[in-house]
Design a protein around this motif. Structure first.
Motif, PDB file in Angstrom:
ATOM      1  N   PRO A  27       0.800  -1.229   0.000  1.00 20.92           N
ATOM      2  CA  PRO A  27       0.000   0.000   0.000  1.00 20.92           C
ATOM      3  C   PRO A  27       0.832   1.278   0.000  1.00 20.92           C
ATOM      4  CG  PRO A  27      -0.873  -1.573   1.583  1.00 20.92           C
ATOM      5  CD  PRO A  27       0.432  -2.133   1.108  1.00 20.92           C
ATOM      6  N   SER A  28       2.037   1.219   0.558  1.00 19.41           N
ATOM      7  CA  SER A  28       2.859   2.429   0.604  1.00 19.41           C
ATOM      8  C   SER A  28       3.514   2.740  -0.742  1.00 19.41           C
ATOM      9  CB  SER A  28       3.947   2.298   1.671  1.00 19.41           C
ATOM     10  OG  SER A  28       4.871   1.293   1.317  1.00 19.41           O
ATOM     11  N   LEU A  29       3.550   1.745  -1.642  1.00 22.98           N
ATOM     12  CA  LEU A  29       4.117   1.927  -2.981  1.00 22.98           C
ATOM     13  C   LEU A  29       3.194   1.260  -4.009  1.00 22.98           C
ATOM     14  CD1 LEU A  29       7.873   1.102  -2.233  1.00 22.98           C
ATOM     15  CD2 LEU A  29       6.923   3.384  -2.684  1.00 22.98           C
ATOM     16  N   PRO A  30       1.993   1.778  -4.173  1.00 22.04           N
ATOM     17  CA  PRO A  30       0.999   1.113  -5.022  1.00 22.04           C
ATOM     18  C   PRO A  30       1.387   1.018  -6.494  1.00 22.04           C
ATOM     19  CG  PRO A  30       0.266   3.317  -4.409  1.00 22.04           C
ATOM     20  CD  PRO A  30       1.479   3.027  -3.580  1.00 22.04           C
ATOM     21  N   ASN A  31       2.307   1.856  -6.940  1.00 27.54           N
ATOM     22  CA  ASN A  31       2.699   1.846  -8.351  1.00 27.54           C
ATOM     23  C   ASN A  31       3.896   0.954  -8.657  1.00 27.54           C
ATOM     24  OD1 ASN A  31       0.676   3.749  -9.059  1.00 27.54           O
ATOM     25  ND2 ASN A  31       1.987   5.434  -8.386  1.00 27.54           N
ATOM     26  N   VAL A  32       4.464   0.360  -7.635  1.00 24.21           N
ATOM     27  CA  VAL A  32       5.602  -0.544  -7.842  1.00 24.21           C
ATOM     28  C   VAL A  32       5.072  -1.966  -8.016  1.00 24.21           C
ATOM     29  CG1 VAL A  32       7.708  -1.507  -6.846  1.00 24.21           C
ATOM     30  CG2 VAL A  32       7.156   0.917  -6.513  1.00 24.21           C
ATOM     31  N   PRO A  33       5.327  -2.596  -9.160  1.00 23.39           N
ATOM     32  CA  PRO A  33       4.799  -3.945  -9.405  1.00 23.39           C
ATOM     33  C   PRO A  33       5.508  -5.004  -8.563  1.00 23.39           C
ATOM     34  CG  PRO A  33       6.293  -3.320 -11.161  1.00 23.39           C
ATOM     35  CD  PRO A  33       6.141  -2.105 -10.297  1.00 23.39           C
ATOM     36  N   THR A  34       4.849  -6.126  -8.396  1.00 24.72           N
ATOM     37  CA  THR A  34       5.480  -7.258  -7.725  1.00 24.72           C
ATOM     38  C   THR A  34       6.421  -7.951  -8.713  1.00 24.72           C
ATOM     39  OG1 THR A  34       3.830  -8.893  -8.394  1.00 24.72           O
ATOM     40  CG2 THR A  34       3.364  -7.603  -6.406  1.00 24.72           C
ATOM     41  N   THR A  35       7.324  -8.757  -8.181  1.00 27.83           N
ATOM     42  CA  THR A  35       8.224  -9.508  -9.060  1.00 27.83           C
ATOM     43  C   THR A  35       7.440 -10.509  -9.904  1.00 27.83           C
ATOM     44  OG1 THR A  35       8.684 -10.982  -7.177  1.00 27.83           O
ATOM     45  CG2 THR A  35      10.310  -9.270  -7.666  1.00 27.83           C
ATOM     46  N   VAL A  36       6.307 -10.952  -9.409  1.00 26.09           N
ATOM     47  CA  VAL A  36       5.453 -11.862 -10.182  1.00 26.09           C
ATOM     48  C   VAL A  36       4.899 -11.121 -11.386  1.00 26.09           C
ATOM     49  CG1 VAL A  36       3.363 -13.263 -10.170  1.00 26.09           C
ATOM     50  CG2 VAL A  36       4.861 -13.245  -8.161  1.00 26.09           C
ATOM     51  N   GLU A  37       4.346  -9.937 -11.153  1.00 24.18           N
ATOM     52  CA  GLU A  37       3.791  -9.118 -12.236  1.00 24.18           C
ATOM     53  C   GLU A  37       4.866  -8.700 -13.232  1.00 24.18           C
ATOM     54  OE1 GLU A  37       0.236  -6.573 -10.122  1.00 24.18           O
ATOM     55  OE2 GLU A  37       2.296  -6.049  -9.606  1.00 24.18           O
ATOM     56  N   ALA A  38       6.073  -8.424 -12.706  1.00 27.71           N
ATOM     57  CA  ALA A  38       7.128  -7.858 -13.548  1.00 27.71           C
ATOM     58  C   ALA A  38       7.949  -8.906 -14.283  1.00 27.71           C
ATOM     59  CB  ALA A  38       8.044  -6.989 -12.698  1.00 27.71           C
TER      60      ALA A  38
END
Length: 325
Positions: free
Chosen positions: A233-244
């Motif tokens: 929640p503190s970095l909502p625009n940073v994707p997860t490694t799964v997504e990326a």
């Protein structure tokens, strides 16, 4: 005079036996200030978490808690010192996954053992890991990052807070997945390592979210991905490694409080209760969540749960890090 003193003493004993003289009030822990060792430089994630939580604990315990930053050898210098301290509850340590798990396979001659030389007090916070880089690092996303570091490994360097630190261990996992061995640049803590990254003196690093949120939001560094199943929640625009596109890289560190082995169960219980009260305080929770920390639930905060976590983490990281020694 001697006779009078003897008579006075005898009268006192007699009166006490009749219940007419109140016994002296027993001193209860703590009766003086407590020192909590942080095994890294001030300003890093372990230091920040320790200061937020111990400030509230001090109010509960009625005594000040002094933070002492002791740097060196990926946190093992300070941890060794804490293990050898008096077990009277007045010297504690806020350690983490590096000092109390990864250190075992990384340091064959480690002067302490996390399971044998400490009394677990409480898990304080979970801290997800991010893949970070200097602001002008060429790759635009994680896929480009993977391609770039593989093609330029010999030219690149990765900052960390010393062998065995979370920043070192988590990037060792990343490097093993990518099958690369870039140059590592050690610092006396994640705070100085982050300063070097912001200044563009190093290329990239893996770091705990607590240390990175202000810099990411300020645009002074790049964040490629967070190594957790879900976004933070503190970095909502940073994707997860799964997504990326790098699902194998999953890493979350933790901070926890320990006392030297042999510290009495009553003292451990008092400290655990104070830590739990801090973690239930809305102001403390708000500050930790803003920094991206994951707050442990009641069942995860017990000394027994922390002991199990340390045991499991040693088993988890040993096969990953043995080849690095």
């Amino acid at each position: 005079m001697t006779f009078i003193r003897a008579l006075t003493g005898a009268c006192a004993v007699a009166l006490a036996s009749l219940g007419l003289v109140a016994p002296a009030k027993a001193q209860t822990y703590p009766t003086r200030s407590i020192t909590t060792i942080v095994p890294f430089a001030a300003g890093g994630p372990t230091d920040v978490v320790a200061r937020i939580i111990t400030a509230h604990m001090a109010q509960t315990l009625g005594q000040s808690i002094i933070i002492e930053n002791v740097v060196g050898a990926g946190g093992t210098t300070a941890t060794t010192r804490a293990a050898r301290a008096a077990n009277d509850g007045y010297t504690l340590i806020t350690g983490h996954m590096g000092t109390h798990a990864a250190s075992v396979p990384l340091y064959p001659k480690l002067a302490y053992h996390p399971e044998k030389d400490f009394e677990p007090i409480a898990l304080l916070a979970g801290t997800p890991i991010l893949i970070l880089a200097r602001r002008d690092f060429p790759p635009k996303d994680l896929n480009e990052f993977v391609t770039y570091v593989k093609a330029n490994t010999e030219k690149l360097n990765a900052a960390h807070a010393g062998v065995g630190s979370v920043s070192h261990v988590s990037c060792e996992l990343l490097h093993s997945i990518l099958d690369i061995k870039p140059v590592g640049v050690p610092f006396n803590g994640t705070g100085p390592a982050m300063n070097a990254l912001v200044a563009g003196q190093v290329d990239y690093m893996c770091d705990q979210i607590v240390n990175a949120v202000p810099q990411i939001n300020a645009g002074t560094i790049k964040a490629y991905a967070i190594a957790t199943p879900e976004r933070n929640p503190s970095l909502p625009n940073v994707p997860t490694t799964v997504e990326a596109g790098l699902p194998k890289f999953q890493a979350q560190a933790w901070n926890a409080m320990f006392a030297p082995k042999g510290t009495s169960p009553a003292i451990v219980a008092s400290l655990n209760a104070a830590a739990a009260k801090a973690l239930d305080d809305e102001t403390v929770r708000k500050r930790l969540i803003e920094l991206g920390s994951v707050i442990p639930g009641p069942a995860e905060r017990t000394p027994e749960a922390l002991a199990t976590l340390v045991k499991n983490e040693i088993a988890k990281w040993t096969p990953v890090l043995k080849p690095a020694t």
